[in-house]
Design an enzyme around this catalytic site. Structure first.
Site, PDB file in Angstrom:
ATOM      1  NE  ARG A  65      -3.490   2.635   2.257  1.00  0.00           N
ATOM      2  CZ  ARG A  65      -4.028   3.331   3.242  1.00  0.00           C
ATOM      3  NH1 ARG A  65      -3.775   3.013   4.491  1.00  0.00           N
ATOM      4  NH2 ARG A  65      -4.812   4.357   2.985  1.00  0.00           N
ATOM      5  CG  HIS A  66      -0.968   4.868  -1.102  1.00  0.00           C
ATOM      6  ND1 HIS A  66      -1.241   5.690  -0.015  1.00  0.00           N
ATOM      7  CD2 HIS A  66      -2.177   4.447  -1.544  1.00  0.00           C
ATOM      8  CE1 HIS A  66      -2.538   5.772   0.183  1.00  0.00           C
ATOM      9  NE2 HIS A  66      -3.141   5.018  -0.736  1.00  0.00           N
ATOM     10  CG  HIS A 102      -5.066   2.486  -4.250  1.00  0.00           C
ATOM     11  ND1 HIS A 102      -4.982   3.856  -4.127  1.00  0.00           N
ATOM     12  CD2 HIS A 102      -4.886   2.214  -5.585  1.00  0.00           C
ATOM     13  CE1 HIS A 102      -4.775   4.390  -5.323  1.00  0.00           C
ATOM     14  NE2 HIS A 102      -4.710   3.416  -6.229  1.00  0.00           N
TER      15      HIS A 102
END
Length: 624
Positions: free
Chosen positions: A365-366, A551
């Site tokens: 995930r970012h 995401h």
């Protein structure tokens, strides 16, 4: 010590001293070296030749510890030779290449026969006699083959020696300890526990399966001559790091060390306060002098690289006196185990490499995004009336990239915060330390994901070597995006202009224009499944690790298709995604033999930190 033992010790000791004095010590004394430093040099060089000892003394003429009565530490190992050693060395190379370095790589393949012990310099030749006598005692009962049984656990992989062969080897270790006590007055603690030959130790859990498959290519039944080898090390540097000089360095100041390619330096990590960035304080093994050295002129070396081999006892060769004589002469000349290893065949190496061909997918995930901290009105907080960006808080990024629709374009495509950048770099640094081999990178077109991938690659030193492939198919579920239209995302041209190393040749599974606003959950999971299938199929079978930066939802929607699991219930999916932190990771490995993917432990630990609220100093002053 009993009277009989004292008598034996005296006879052997006087005999060996006389031989040593005439063959090795006398030439050094004739050169003017004191007896205690000459004996120290002989012990430090393995008592091979007077010339080597004299060279050691000349190099150590400025060694402040030269006159200190510090003996060497010694240990006895049972080492394989022949084709078994070749296979073990291939395992060492392949395990390090595929699974990075672990504790087993610090030492050559061996079975430990005793703990390290000390011996006075003038009594070292007595140890050689102790080794010979112990070997002769068990020679008749030493097994022609030593059966090895593979054992594996979460942090250990190796061969165990069981049954009667283990008893004979322990008897040999005990005999050496007894003879060393009688002849050299040494206290030796022989190994009484499970005898083992370590293949891997303290490795990452997700590497266990790979190491096990590589180990199965090492057949313990390979022909082998077992050799007992006596090694020594400098006891002062046991807990130091060992560096190897790569280039020549001539000192610019009097407190700097001279470096020659190939020489070793001992560095104490706890005593580096005086060293500035890029420099270290170390002690040269060649000269014994202490000083500063440039770190980029060196590389990490293995623990055993500085050990000195003294004598060996090869059991199969001991049966034939002529063979033994030739073997010992060869051993003393070149310091290698017997017999010298034969060249590796290309076929055997290919077979070992083929033992494990596995792709892996790391979904990340970012990092923390700006609007996550400053809310939906974040853009109003950092923009001037004329549409220019400024930094109202240190957690806002230093700058924003240029985009065609101006600063308004960031409203629904926010960048990483300063903490998000830090998180990404920390994760990249940890991935570098883990040693995993990332060979391709795919990212969602959202700016926060592209930035996260860029910072990870920078820490991996791969930002110029690997182009990021932008895949809109792994973009966030558009139902969760604000507005009735798909967010305006930066184009590949804009990303390149902003210094993102993105590929313009990659053809995504879903172009940006194909993303549907407010798509259904079924449409979203189908999009992710198709995209992941294309990502994996576009990479070679031996692709190493495929990094996917997306995401929070991607950790579920991009892994379940690989694991052949049906989509979650929509409500459960939403609850799960809310719990996924910044830089959360899922790691999948392919088992090609079974045709399956499995979820395994990620290569790095999770990143946990607390919140830090805003502080207004004016309110604090007025309130007090």
């Amino acid at each position: 010590m009993a009277a009989g033992e004292t008598q034996v010790y005296a006879k052997v000791n006087s005999k060996l001293k006389a031989r040593s004095a005439t063959s090795l010590l006398d030439p050094l004394l004739g050169m003017g070296f004191p007896a205690h430093t000459a004996l120290k040099a002989l012990a430090a060089t393995g008592r091979k030749t007077a010339e080597e000892a004299a060279d050691w003394l000349r190099c150590h003429c400025n060694d402040p510890s030269l006159d200190d009565p510090i003996p060497q530490e010694y240990a006895l190992f049972l080492c394989p030779t022949g084709s078994l050693l070749e296979k073990l060395q291939e395992f060492w190379r392949e395990s390090r290449r595929q699974c990075t370095k672990n504790r087993a790589h610090e030492v050559f393949p061996h079975i430990t026969l005793c703990d390290f012990f000390t011996c006075e310099d003038q009594k070292v030749e007595c140890l050689y006699e102790a080794l010979k006598r112990a070997g002769d005692k068990v020679l008749g009962s030493f097994p022609p083959t030593v059966p090895l049984v593979l054992h594996s656990s979460v942090s250990y992989l190796g061969f165990f020696v069981n049954d009667s062969p283990a008893d004979v080897i322990r008897e040999f270790a005990m005999a050496f300890a007894t003879e060393a006590a009688i002849l050299a007055d040494c206290t030796v603690k022989p190994c009484t526990k499970q005898l083992h030959l370590t293949l891997a130790h303290k490795f990452y859990p997700h590497h266990q399966r790979t190491l096990e498959q590589l180990a199965r290519a090492v057949h313990p039944g390979h022909s082998c001559q077992w050799t007992a080898a006596l090694y020594s090390r400098d006891m002062r540097f046991v807990h130091y790091q060992t560096l190897r000089a790569l280039f020549q360095y001539k000192p610019q100041n009097v407190d700097e060390l001279t470096l020659n390619p190939g020489e070793y330096i001992f560095v104490d990590p706890t005593q580096q306060e005086e060293a500035s960035e890029g420099w270290a304080i170390g002690i040269s093994q060649r000269t014994g002098c202490r000083g500063f050295l440039p770190e980029n002129y060196t590389e990490r070396a293995s623990e055993c690289d500085t050990w000195v081999k003294h004598r060996t006892y090869t059991f199969s060769l001991a049966l034939d006196p002529n063979l033994r004589k030739d073997a010992e002469a060869s051993s003393r000349r070149n310091g290698e185990l017997l017999p010298p290893p034969r060249p590796r065949s290309a076929g055997s190496l290919q077979a070992l490499q083929a033992a494990i061909v596995r792709r892996s997918v790391l979904v990340v995930r970012h990092g923390e995004r700006v609007d996550q901290i400053f809310g939906k009105s974040w853009l109003q907080q950092c923009s001037t009336p004329d549409g220019k960006y400024y930094r109202p808080d240190l957690n806002f990024p230093c700058s924003l990239p240029q985009r065609s629709n101006g600063i308004k374009g960031f409203e629904n495509d926010p960048p990483l915060s300063s903490c998000g950048i830090f998180q990404s770099r920390t994760a990249g640094e940890a991935l570098l330390d883990s040693g995993i081999r990332i060979t391709s990178v795919f990212t969602s077109p959202a700016l926060r994901c592209v930035q996260t991938a860029k910072h990870i690659l920078e820490e991996l030193k791969l930002e110029r070597k690997i182009k990021m492939r932008v895949e809109p198919g792994i973009f966030e579920w558009t139902k969760w995006e604000t507005g009735k239209t798909t967010p305006a995302l930066m184009t590949l041209e804009e990303l390149k202009e902003a210094n993102f190393n993105v590929s313009t040749e990659y053809r995504p599974a879903f172009p940006i224009a194909s993303l549907l606003p407010a798509e259904s959950y079924d449409e979203y999971v189908h999009r992710c499944a198709v995209s992941v299938e294309q990502i994996v199929s576009s990479c070679p079978q031996d692709a190493g690790v495929i990094l996917i930066v997306g995401h929070g939802s991607a950790l579920d929607s991009c892994t379940r298709p690989l694991l052949r699991l049906p989509p979650r219930d929509c409500a459960d999916f939403a609850q799960l995604v809310r719990k996924i932190p910044s830089l959360g990771m899922c790691f999948c490995e392919e088992n090609k033999e079974e045709g399956k993917w499995a979820l395994v432990a990620p290569p790095v630990k999770t990143l946990t930190h607390g919140s830090n609220s805003a502080f207004n100093w004016r309110n604090w002053i007025l309130g007090n």
